[in-house]
Write a protein that holds these residues in place. Structure first.
Motif, short mmCIF file in Angstrom:
data_model
loop_
_atom_site.label_atom_id
_atom_site.label_comp_id
_atom_site.label_asym_id
_atom_site.label_seq_id
_atom_site.Cartn_x
_atom_site.Cartn_y
_atom_site.Cartn_z
N THR A 161 6.00 -3.49 -0.76
CA THR A 161 5.16 -3.17 0.38
C THR A 161 5.01 -1.65 0.53
OG1 THR A 161 4.87 -3.43 2.77
CG2 THR A 161 7.13 -3.23 1.96
N THR A 162 3.85 -1.24 1.03
CA THR A 162 3.62 0.19 1.27
C THR A 162 4.06 0.59 2.67
OG1 THR A 162 1.39 -0.25 2.10
CG2 THR A 162 1.62 0.16 -0.28
N GLY A 163 4.35 -0.40 3.50
CA GLY A 163 4.73 -0.12 4.88
C GLY A 163 3.55 -0.01 5.81
N ALA A 164 2.33 -0.23 5.28
CA ALA A 164 1.13 -0.14 6.12
C ALA A 164 1.13 -1.27 7.13
CB ALA A 164 -0.12 -0.21 5.25
N ARG A 165 0.79 -0.96 8.38
CA ARG A 165 0.79 -1.96 9.45
C ARG A 165 -0.59 -2.56 9.67
NH1 ARG A 165 5.48 -1.83 12.38
NH2 ARG A 165 6.88 -0.07 12.01
N SER A 166 -1.62 -1.84 9.31
CA SER A 166 -2.98 -2.33 9.52
C SER A 166 -3.47 -3.11 8.31
CB SER A 166 -3.92 -1.15 9.79
OG SER A 166 -5.27 -1.59 9.82
N ALA A 167 -4.19 -4.19 8.57
CA ALA A 167 -4.73 -5.00 7.47
C ALA A 167 -5.82 -4.24 6.72
CB ALA A 167 -5.30 -6.30 8.04
N ASP A 168 -6.36 -3.18 7.32
CA ASP A 168 -7.39 -2.38 6.66
C ASP A 168 -6.80 -1.45 5.60
OD1 ASP A 168 -9.30 -3.52 8.30
OD2 ASP A 168 -9.14 -1.94 9.82
N LEU A 169 -5.49 -1.26 5.64
CA LEU A 169 -4.83 -0.36 4.70
C LEU A 169 -4.19 -1.15 3.56
CD1 LEU A 169 -3.13 2.03 7.28
CD2 LEU A 169 -5.31 2.34 6.10
N THR A 170 -3.80 -0.45 2.51
CA THR A 170 -3.18 -1.09 1.35
C THR A 170 -1.80 -1.62 1.72
OG1 THR A 170 -4.36 0.41 -0.13
CG2 THR A 170 -2.45 -0.76 -1.04
N GLN A 171 -1.63 -2.92 1.63
CA GLN A 171 -0.37 -3.55 2.01
C GLN A 171 0.69 -3.47 0.92
OE1 GLN A 171 0.06 -5.08 5.23
NE2 GLN A 171 -1.82 -3.92 5.53
N PHE A 172 0.26 -3.63 -0.34
CA PHE A 172 1.20 -3.63 -1.46
C PHE A 172 0.69 -2.72 -2.57
CE2 PHE A 172 1.30 -7.87 0.54
CZ PHE A 172 2.62 -7.86 1.00
N ASN A 173 1.65 -2.22 -3.36
CA ASN A 173 1.28 -1.37 -4.49
C ASN A 173 2.32 -1.55 -5.59
OD1 ASN A 173 -0.08 0.46 -6.07
ND2 ASN A 173 -0.01 2.14 -4.56
N VAL A 174 2.02 -0.99 -6.75
CA VAL A 174 2.95 -1.03 -7.88
C VAL A 174 3.75 0.27 -7.89
CG1 VAL A 174 3.16 -1.19 -10.39
CG2 VAL A 174 1.36 -2.48 -9.20
#
Length: 208
Positions: free
Chosen positions: A132-145
């Motif tokens: 997880t990227t730690g983003a709280r908004s669904a408009d932001l990237t939720q997961f990354n490599v």
């Protein structure tokens, strides 16, 4: 930051200026309008061409031109469009697993960047993982490599690949864009010149 510029071919403008000697002002006005339309049409077309070759969204491609558009003026007909952007993380492309714990085999992360190449396993050392990227908004990237820099849990880094300007200037992609821009400029220029000459002819017939 990587940046690349695309310049439209203006040889047609030079030819028309010579052929319509004495009407340079009208050629200038026609060129101004033709360049304005060509810029907009080319950006739209780049947003179509690049996603055909790369698994990137058209919206992201077009957004890379933000702040990089030089439009012509009545006194300066120079025009260019510049794509700007850093190398992208894998979150900008389709990757699997889409969330932590989605892979049966540890370190098995695959991504599609160039469509003709299909999905490729990411081979970094140490092996990559999805978190997880730690983003709280669904408009932001939720997961990354991510990948660890060593055997310890931290620090971790984000693997990166091509930038959008690099995609645009890929030899095959760049040629398509250049060809489109030149064809559109020539077509718009002919249209604007014809309209200007027709308007002038009508004005003369009316005695204005």
């Amino acid at each position: 930051m990587a940046n690349r510029e695309i310049f439209v071919d203006t040889r047609q403008v030079n030819r028309l200026t010579i052929e319509l000697r004495g009407f340079e002002a009208r050629v200038g006005v026609a060129t101004y309008h033709a360049l304005q339309r060509t810029i907009d049409q080319t950006i739209t077309q780049v947003g179509r061409i690049v996603p055909r070759a790369y698994a990137i969204k058209a919206k992201e491609v077009k957004e890379s031109f933000a702040g990089g558009i030089k439009r012509p003026t009545s006194s300066n007909l120079t025009a260019s469009i510049t794509s700007k952007g850093h190398t992208l993380s894998l979150a900008h492309f389709p990757f699997t697993p889409r969330a932590p714990g989605g892979s049966r085999r540890r370190g098995k992360v695959a991504v599609t960047i160039k469509k003709s190449g299909g999905k490729k396993v990411v081979n970094t050392n140490p092996l990559p993982f999805v978190a997880t990227t730690g983003a709280r908004s669904a408009d932001l990237t939720q997961f990354n490599v991510f990948r660890r820099e060593g055997r310890a849990r931290f620090p971790i880094t984000v693997p990166r690949t091509l930038s959008i300007p690099q995609m645009i200037t890929n030899e095959n992609v760049g040629e398509q864009i250049q060809e489109f821009a030149t064809e559109k400029l020539n077509a718009r220029l002919e249209h604007e010149i014809t309209r200007a000459m027709t308007s002038m002819s009508d004005s003369i017939r009316r005695g204005n």
